[in-house]
Write a protein that holds these residues in place. Structure first.
Motif, mmCIF file in Angstrom:
data_model
loop_
_atom_site.group_PDB
_atom_site.id
_atom_site.type_symbol
_atom_site.label_atom_id
_atom_site.label_comp_id
_atom_site.label_asym_id
_atom_site.label_seq_id
_atom_site.Cartn_x
_atom_site.Cartn_y
_atom_site.Cartn_z
ATOM 1 N N GLU A 86 3.376 6.862 5.942
ATOM 2 C CA GLU A 86 2.957 7.507 7.189
ATOM 3 C C GLU A 86 1.761 8.430 6.975
ATOM 4 O OE1 GLU A 86 7.053 8.143 9.671
ATOM 5 O OE2 GLU A 86 6.650 9.570 8.063
ATOM 6 N N LEU A 87 1.387 8.648 5.715
ATOM 7 C CA LEU A 87 0.366 9.652 5.379
ATOM 8 C C LEU A 87 -1.028 9.055 5.250
ATOM 9 C CD1 LEU A 87 2.299 11.649 2.641
ATOM 10 C CD2 LEU A 87 1.918 12.314 5.021
ATOM 11 N N VAL A 88 -2.005 9.820 5.730
ATOM 12 C CA VAL A 88 -3.422 9.530 5.490
ATOM 13 C C VAL A 88 -3.913 10.636 4.563
ATOM 14 C CG1 VAL A 88 -5.718 9.370 6.527
ATOM 15 C CG2 VAL A 88 -3.721 8.466 7.758
ATOM 16 N N THR A 89 -4.485 10.270 3.443
ATOM 17 C CA THR A 89 -4.961 11.292 2.505
ATOM 18 C C THR A 89 -6.256 11.912 3.017
ATOM 19 O OG1 THR A 89 -6.307 9.820 1.135
ATOM 20 C CG2 THR A 89 -3.959 9.999 0.576
ATOM 21 N N ARG A 97 1.619 15.143 -6.162
ATOM 22 C CA ARG A 97 3.059 14.983 -5.931
ATOM 23 C C ARG A 97 3.360 13.640 -5.263
ATOM 24 N NH1 ARG A 97 5.212 19.759 -7.159
ATOM 25 N NH2 ARG A 97 4.000 21.636 -6.822
ATOM 26 N N ALA A 98 2.517 13.249 -4.326
ATOM 27 C CA ALA A 98 2.710 11.972 -3.644
ATOM 28 C C ALA A 98 2.555 10.803 -4.618
ATOM 29 C CB ALA A 98 1.712 11.839 -2.491
ATOM 30 N N LEU A 99 1.579 10.876 -5.490
ATOM 31 C CA LEU A 99 1.392 9.803 -6.468
ATOM 32 C C LEU A 99 2.548 9.759 -7.459
ATOM 33 C CD1 LEU A 99 -2.435 10.033 -7.128
ATOM 34 C CD2 LEU A 99 -1.192 8.260 -5.887
ATOM 35 N N ARG A 100 3.035 10.914 -7.857
ATOM 36 C CA ARG A 100 4.181 10.963 -8.766
ATOM 37 C C ARG A 100 5.408 10.342 -8.095
ATOM 38 N NH1 ARG A 100 6.010 16.547 -11.296
ATOM 39 N NH2 ARG A 100 4.496 17.039 -9.722
ATOM 40 N N ALA A 101 5.617 10.621 -6.813
ATOM 41 C CA ALA A 101 6.731 10.019 -6.079
ATOM 42 C C ALA A 101 6.584 8.496 -6.038
ATOM 43 C CB ALA A 101 6.798 10.588 -4.662
ATOM 44 N N ALA A 102 5.376 8.021 -5.734
ATOM 45 C CA ALA A 102 5.138 6.576 -5.669
ATOM 46 C C ALA A 102 5.367 5.912 -7.030
ATOM 47 C CB ALA A 102 3.721 6.300 -5.172
ATOM 48 N N MET A 144 0.842 -1.185 0.000
ATOM 49 C CA MET A 144 0.000 0.000 0.000
ATOM 50 C C MET A 144 0.886 1.247 0.000
ATOM 51 S SD MET A 144 -2.984 0.956 2.637
ATOM 52 C CE MET A 144 -4.517 1.272 1.856
ATOM 53 N N ILE A 145 0.499 2.252 -0.749
ATOM 54 C CA ILE A 145 1.289 3.476 -0.877
ATOM 55 C C ILE A 145 1.164 4.333 0.376
ATOM 56 C CG2 ILE A 145 1.567 5.615 -2.155
ATOM 57 C CD1 ILE A 145 0.506 4.134 -4.628
ATOM 58 N N PHE A 146 -0.072 4.556 0.821
ATOM 59 C CA PHE A 146 -0.338 5.422 1.972
ATOM 60 C C PHE A 146 -0.729 4.589 3.185
ATOM 61 C CE2 PHE A 146 -1.632 7.954 -1.797
ATOM 62 C CZ PHE A 146 -0.668 8.928 -1.713
ATOM 63 N N LYS A 147 -0.634 5.201 4.356
ATOM 64 C CA LYS A 147 -1.091 4.542 5.576
ATOM 65 C C LYS A 147 -2.580 4.242 5.463
ATOM 66 C CE LYS A 147 -1.290 5.240 10.565
ATOM 67 N NZ LYS A 147 -0.892 6.153 11.660
ATOM 68 N N SER A 148 -3.314 5.220 4.929
ATOM 69 C CA SER A 148 -4.761 5.071 4.754
ATOM 70 C C SER A 148 -5.244 6.105 3.744
ATOM 71 C CB SER A 148 -5.461 5.289 6.096
ATOM 72 O OG SER A 148 -6.856 5.189 5.964
ATOM 73 N N MET A 179 -0.406 11.889 10.436
ATOM 74 C CA MET A 179 -0.027 12.876 9.426
ATOM 75 C C MET A 179 -1.011 12.789 8.259
ATOM 76 S SD MET A 179 3.805 13.562 10.001
ATOM 77 C CE MET A 179 4.544 13.107 8.525
ATOM 78 N N TYR A 180 -1.702 13.919 8.019
ATOM 79 C CA TYR A 180 -2.713 13.998 6.972
ATOM 80 C C TYR A 180 -2.182 14.803 5.788
ATOM 81 C CZ TYR A 180 -5.845 12.342 10.604
ATOM 82 O OH TYR A 180 -6.423 11.592 11.595
#
Length: 98
Positions: free
Chosen positions: A35-38, A78-83, A1-5, A70-71
């Motif tokens: 560590e991020l929750v969107t 940007r987060a999706l591009r990093a992933a 999974m990319i994000f925590k939630s 962390m939200y």
């Protein structure tokens, strides 16, 4: 999974920062994607291309730390591009409300 939630809301109180200029005094740092929750479950092109989006106004994503979580408030693109680039960290301005 990319994000925590993957969330669909901002569970933290309003912090009053709405423009990239408001966030300028928050120093950027590296944050792990897992560590991020969107706060958005979908990527909206209207939001992405708006003038107050981080796409135009800030080089860094905006993250709010609230009660130890962390939200990702702004910067989903940007987060999706990093992933997609096989990177597990993102440079973000982290506002601590705890």
């Amino acid at each position: 999974m990319i994000f925590k939630s993957v969330g669909d809301e901002r569970p933290y109180p309003d912090h009053g920062r709405t423009t990239p200029k408001d966030w300028a005094d928050v120093p950027p740092r590296q944050v792990h994607l897992d560590e991020l929750v969107t706060t958005k479950s979908t990527l909206d092109l209207r939001s992405l291309l708006s003038e107050d989006s981080t796409f135009y106004g800030d080089l860094f994503a905006h993250v709010v730390r609230w009660k130890g979580t962390m939200y990702l408030e702004d910067g989903l693109h940007r987060a999706l591009r990093a992933a997609l680039g096989q990177r597990n960290v993102l440079h973000a301005r982290v506002l601590d409300l705890t």
